[in-house]
Design an enzyme around this catalytic site. Structure first.
Site: not given
Ligand code: UD1
Ligand code: MG
Length: 449
Positions: A15, A103, A362
């Site tokens: 996004r 994160y 200068a």
């Molecule tokens: C996650 C949490 C949710 C929380 C929210 C807060 C889980 C299952 N859910 O959801 O409870 O409320 O964050 O923002 O943990 N990432 C990886 N590899 C992956 C997946 C994710 O590195 O395979 C990283 C993403 O880049 C990101 C972070 O982990 O920085 C969170 O992943 P994202 O997909 O945003 O999780 P949410 O669905 O937002």
């Protein structure tokens, strides 16, 4: 207790509509992922592991530039947060103590908050950072009973009643390392997203008779960046806080809204910051120094009583001692300027050392670059550099030495000497007026004809 830090930064961040991995977008002059690294520093982590995926090599380069000891592990396919943390297992082999998961796209977690999570580990096996959301949206919900955290349910998997809960998961989790990886190995992907949820470790821990607890923080701390709009809003929030903090610390700013801070800007008490000053990363301005309007500083240190600008540029390695004056349209890079020295107008001082009390006229230029190599210029204490002197480095000007205006100095000048490196002036009596008369006559003849 020893602590390791795991930062999840594999997501693409589609996004953002960007070719740059999301965690490398800049906030307060620093890539997002570096904010997470710096917040975790309060725990003095024995090891830091960053899990990368999209643009992984680029992310690796940035986090290792911040700290060479950072371990980077690749998550080729993003199968969920538990799967991401599992990639760090080998990198943490033999590492005792806790693991804190952060994160890379959540820049505002305060160091104090991480410290209280660490404290909460004394009473719980798993500690989760939660917050009361104004609009809980699609966050994971924390299911608590009294003081105890029972489980976390992701929005997609939640019932209507669970979705009504406003206590949400920030994503930051802490547990003892061996336990964490053991729990993760039990996490499945039988859920609405088909992902391995890190959040499932809470229920798995409880099923083993272990305890889980919540540390609460302000919602602003858990702000995650997903879009350019959120990035701009986060920047605005950061700037507002930084300005308020500086004013509270005793900094004078007549137009604080025009001053731009970086994540690590440090301004001393009674510093005066005039309008439209931009601080890039790595600037410290000591007590009582003045940064005048429209100046741009990065990687610079300004000591007490120094005055910089208006319209000055301090680049990395600019080190100004007390009471130094750097004036308008002056650029300083990798240069130590000693106490009381003055560079007041239209100058470039790079890869140089300027002695105490020296005065650069200068238009003084240190010609530091030969097209391949950089060379140093040494200017002794109390030297006087005439206006528009070109100092062709490597070159040394002695203490109390003087250079004539317009000189091109290619050889060292001993202490106390006067060096002139320019053509001798030739004056022809009356010739100026005769020349102009002739030109005016030629013009008059032309307009008549
Ligand atoms: C996650 C949490 C949710 C929380 C929210 C807060 C889980 C299952 N859910 O959801 O409870 O409320 O964050 O923002 O943990 N990432 C990886 N590899 C992956 C997946 C994710 O590195 O395979 C990283 C993403 O880049 C990101 C972070 O982990 O920085 C969170 O992943 P994202 O997909 O945003 O999780 P949410 O669905 O937002
Ligand atoms: Mg998210």
């Amino acid at each position: 207790m020893a602590v390791s830090q795991v930062i999840l930064a594999a997501g693409q961040g589609s996004r953002m509509q960007s070719d740059l991995p999301k965690v490398l977008h800049m906030l307060a002059g620093v890539p997002l992922v570096i904010h997470a690294m710096r917040a975790g520093r309060v725990l003095e982590p024995a090891r830091v592991v960053v899990v990368v995926g999209h643009g992984g090599d680029h992310v690796a380069q940035v986090v290792q530039a911040e700290d060479v000891d950072t371990h980077v592990v690749h998550q080729a396919e993003q199968k969920g947060t538990a799967h991401a943390v599992a990639q760090a297992r080998a990198a943490l082999e033999g590492q005792a103590g806790d693991v804190v998961v952060l994160y890379g796209d959540t820049p505002f977690i305060r160091p104090e908050t991480l410290a209280s999570m660490q404290d909460a580990r004394a009473s719980h096996d798993v500690v989760v950072l939660g917050f009361e959301a104004a609009d809980p949206g699609r966050y994971g919900r924390l299911i608590v009973k009294g003081d105890a955290l029972e489980r976390i349910v992701e929005f997609k998997d939640a019932t209507e009643a669970e979705r009504a809960i406003r206590l949400c998961n920030s994503g930051v989790i802490c547990a003892e390392g061996a336990l964490l990886f053991d729990l993760i190995s039990e996490v499945g992907n039988d859920n609405a997203s088909g992902e391995y949820y890190l959040t499932d470790i809470v229920a798995l821990a409880r099923a083993r008779g272990l305890t889980a607890g919540v540390v609460r923080c302000d919602e602003a701390e858990t702000l995650g960046i997903n879009t350019r709009t959120e990035l701009a809003q986060a920047e605005a929030a950061f700037q507002a806080r930084a300005r308020a903090q500086a004013l509270e610390n005793g900094v004078t700013m007549v137009a604080p809204d025009t001053v731009i801070f970086a994540q690590d800007t440090w301004l001393g008490r009674d510093a005066v910051i005039e309008p439209y000053v931009v601080f890039g990363p790595g600037v410290t301005v000591e007590n009582g120094a003045t940064i005048r309007a429209f100046s741009h500083l990065e990687g610079a240190h300004v000591s007490r009583g120094a005055i910089v600008g208006p319209y000055a540029r301090l680049r990395p390695g600019a080190e100004l001692a007390e009471d130094v004056r750097i004036g308008n349209f002056v650029e300083v890079k990798s240069a130590q300027i000693d106490e009381g020295a003055k560079v007041n107008h239209l100058s470039y001082v790079g890869d140089a050392h300027v002695g105490a009390g020296a005065n650069l006229g200068a238009g003084t230029v240190t010609c530091n670059y030969d097209g391949v190599f950089k060379h140093r210029t040494e200017i002794g204490a109390g030297a006087f550099i005439g206006s528009s002197t070109m100092l062709v480095a490597p070159v040394r000007i002695g203490a109390q030495a003087v250079t004539g205006s317009g000189s091109v100095i290619t050889q060292d000048v001993p202490d106390g000497a006067l060096a002139l490196g320019r053509a001798r002036q030739d004056t022809k009596t009356g010739l100026g007026k005769r020349l102009m008369d002739r030109l005016r006559a030629a013009k008059a003849a032309k307009t008549k004809g």
